[in-house]
Scaffold this active site. Structure first.
Site, mmCIF file in Angstrom:
data_model
loop_
_atom_site.group_PDB
_atom_site.id
_atom_site.type_symbol
_atom_site.label_atom_id
_atom_site.label_comp_id
_atom_site.label_asym_id
_atom_site.label_seq_id
_atom_site.Cartn_x
_atom_site.Cartn_y
_atom_site.Cartn_z
ATOM 1 N N SER A 24 16.421 38.605 12.902
ATOM 2 C CA SER A 24 16.508 40.681 13.230
ATOM 3 C C SER A 24 16.881 41.664 12.583
ATOM 4 C CB SER A 24 15.844 41.126 14.603
ATOM 5 O OG SER A 24 16.098 41.854 14.658
ATOM 6 N N HIS A 194 3.384 41.480 18.929
ATOM 7 C CA HIS A 194 5.471 41.899 19.375
ATOM 8 C C HIS A 194 5.896 41.632 20.913
ATOM 9 C CE1 HIS A 194 8.516 44.174 17.490
ATOM 10 N NE2 HIS A 194 9.165 43.575 18.239
ATOM 11 N N ARG A 197 5.160 43.757 23.675
ATOM 12 C CA ARG A 197 5.942 44.529 24.077
ATOM 13 C C ARG A 197 5.905 46.271 23.549
ATOM 14 N NH1 ARG A 197 11.144 42.361 24.502
ATOM 15 N NH2 ARG A 197 12.082 43.780 22.885
ATOM 16 N N GLY A 247 9.209 33.351 20.561
ATOM 17 C CA GLY A 247 10.190 34.178 20.680
ATOM 18 C C GLY A 247 10.934 34.269 21.674
HETATM 19 C C1 LIG Z 1 13.883 40.964 22.883
HETATM 20 C C2 LIG Z 1 13.312 41.296 22.027
HETATM 21 C C3 LIG Z 1 13.706 41.847 20.333
HETATM 22 C C4 LIG Z 1 13.078 41.481 19.463
HETATM 23 N N1 LIG Z 1 13.438 42.157 18.274
HETATM 24 C C5 LIG Z 1 12.438 42.146 17.318
HETATM 25 C C6 LIG Z 1 13.055 42.811 16.275
HETATM 26 O O1 LIG Z 1 13.800 43.061 16.082
HETATM 27 N N2 LIG Z 1 12.295 42.526 15.036
HETATM 28 C C7 LIG Z 1 10.975 42.049 14.813
HETATM 29 O O2 LIG Z 1 10.423 41.876 14.444
HETATM 30 N N3 LIG Z 1 10.406 41.303 16.163
HETATM 31 C C8 LIG Z 1 11.815 41.452 17.300
HETATM 32 N N4 LIG Z 1 10.941 41.449 18.803
HETATM 33 C C9 LIG Z 1 9.803 40.543 18.671
HETATM 34 C C10 LIG Z 1 9.343 39.137 18.348
HETATM 35 O O3 LIG Z 1 10.161 39.089 16.933
HETATM 36 C C11 LIG Z 1 8.095 38.525 18.628
HETATM 37 O O4 LIG Z 1 6.793 39.219 17.788
HETATM 38 C C12 LIG Z 1 7.263 37.850 19.656
HETATM 39 O O5 LIG Z 1 9.096 37.567 20.586
HETATM 40 C C13 LIG Z 1 6.575 36.943 19.993
HETATM 41 O O6 LIG Z 1 6.248 36.453 21.030
HETATM 42 P P1 LIG Z 1 6.785 35.408 21.997
HETATM 43 O O7 LIG Z 1 8.397 36.017 22.447
HETATM 44 O O8 LIG Z 1 6.279 35.497 22.788
HETATM 45 O O9 LIG Z 1 7.283 34.750 21.506
HETATM 46 C C14 LIG Z 1 11.861 41.078 19.463
HETATM 47 C C15 LIG Z 1 11.329 40.460 20.659
HETATM 48 C C16 LIG Z 1 11.907 40.600 22.062
HETATM 49 C C17 LIG Z 1 11.850 39.293 23.175
#
Ligand SMILES: Cc1cc2nc3c(=O)[nH]c(=O)nc-3n(C[C@H](O)[C@H](O)[C@H](O)COP(=O)(O)O)c2cc1C
Length: 303
Positions: A24, A194, A197, A247
């Site tokens: 990230s 995402h 979220r 993630g």
């Molecule tokens: C704590 C946290 C930080 C994240 N930061 C980013 C980020 O900086 N850039 C991004 O593309 N996705 C970010 N994501 C989303 C993840 O890349 C991903 O899409 C998501 O966590 C996938 O779902 P999962 O956690 O259920 O596998 C973040 C997710 C979490 C939980």
């Protein structure tokens, strides 16, 4: 945030297990260091609309030797995260009663993660967000870290012309957007909400995957959000995904037990995938297709 040196631990675990890893832009470890640990690391950028900054970022990531530039497209404005607000968490980090109580109740994290990071880096910085580094974790500038509401398809066309490696867009949920990405010459997309979220309600990536795949031409179609076990992965592959990304399962495994936790998480997932394939009577992931699925809520899935 998850564990001291988590970026390095995750990149190294991915290399040990022959997986790719997406770093990230909101990370604390210089992207130049992470690619040395795992040459199959992708860089996941949050880009502004300023073309000079975009070009500077592309050049930095290209010079470091990254094979894939992934642009996170689904956060043009900051999301509302009520759970984080209730926990007293904010960016920039500002001590308040709740966060201080949390720190006292979790001394392992406070000393082992926050303390060690601050001891080593003094003022830990979001070093990969801009061509020449980024703001400190405690700086008020950090509020602007993320995507831009002025970032458009024209920026993607510009990036496609400049970036020589593979280009991936993350956060696609509409077939129309997949089709436009394919027309521009993007190499792959990540169908993603995402990890749920952002919006309070939206279509889930798995629900929309089949339709998006049909609009994606020759692009690779990846998916993430909510994949928790081998069976989840097989469903996505059967619906047409070329790869599944996870993630939180890996982040949490890393937070709990570092290198050993990551190894265990990968082992569990591999075992489940192998077992479920066996139970389906299939020896190769590529044999999975829609005929293996029946969704009673959406009978047209198997058409
Ligand atoms: C704590 C946290 C930080 C994240 N930061 C980013 C980020 O900086 N850039 C991004 O593309 N996705 C970010 N994501 C989303 C993840 O890349 C991903 O899409 C998501 O966590 C996938 O779902 P999962 O956690 O259920 O596998 C973040 C997710 C979490 C939980």
């Amino acid at each position: 945030m998850a564990r001291f040196d988590a970026d390095r631990l995750e990149a190294a675990a991915a290399r040990r297990h022959n997986l790719f890893y997406a770093l990230s832009a909101n990370s604390l470890t210089p992207l130049e260091d992470v690619i040395r640990i795992n040459p199959r690391t992708w860089f996941a950028a949050y880009l502004p609309s300023d073309l000079d900054v975009i070009d500077g970022m592309i050049d930095r990531v290209q010079k470091a030797g990254y094979p894939v530039f992934l642009i996170t497209c689904d956060v043009p404005v900051p999301a509302q995260r009520l759970a984080e607000t209730r926990a007293g968490y904010s960016m920039p980090i500002r001590p308040n009663l709740r966060s201080i109580m949390g720190a006292i109740r979790h001394p392992g994290w406070t000393l082992g993660t926050l303390g060690r990071t601050v001891l080593r880096d003094r003022n830990p910085k979001i070093v990969n967000i801009r061509p020449k580094g980024g703001p400190g974790l405690f700086s008020s500038e950090i509020a602007s870290v993320g995507g831009s509401p002025h970032f458009t398809w024209d920026h993607i066309r510009h990036i496609r012309a400049r970036w020589k490696g593979k280009l991936v867009l993350k956060g696609i949920l509409r077939p129309e957007d997949a089709a436009e990405a394919a027309r521009i010459g993007v190499d792959g997309i990540v169908v993603s909400d995402h990890g749920a979220r952002l919006l309070e309600s939206s279509v889930t990536p798995l629900e929309t995957l089949k339709e998006i795949k049909q609009s994606s031409g020759a692009m690779s179609v990846m998916i993430d959000s909510g994949f928790r076990c081998g069976g989840d992965v097989l469903k996505a592959i059967a619906l047409g995904a070329d790869a599944v990304m996870l993630g939180r399962p890996f982040l949490q495994a890393c937070a709990l037990a570092g290198r050993a936790g990551l190894d265990r998480a990968v082992a569990i997932l591999k075992t489940e995938i192998g077992r479920d394939l066996g139970l389906l009577g299939v020896t190769d992931l590529n044999e999975l297709d829609l005929s293996f699925l029946k969704d009673l809520r959406a009978p047209d899935l198997a058409e």
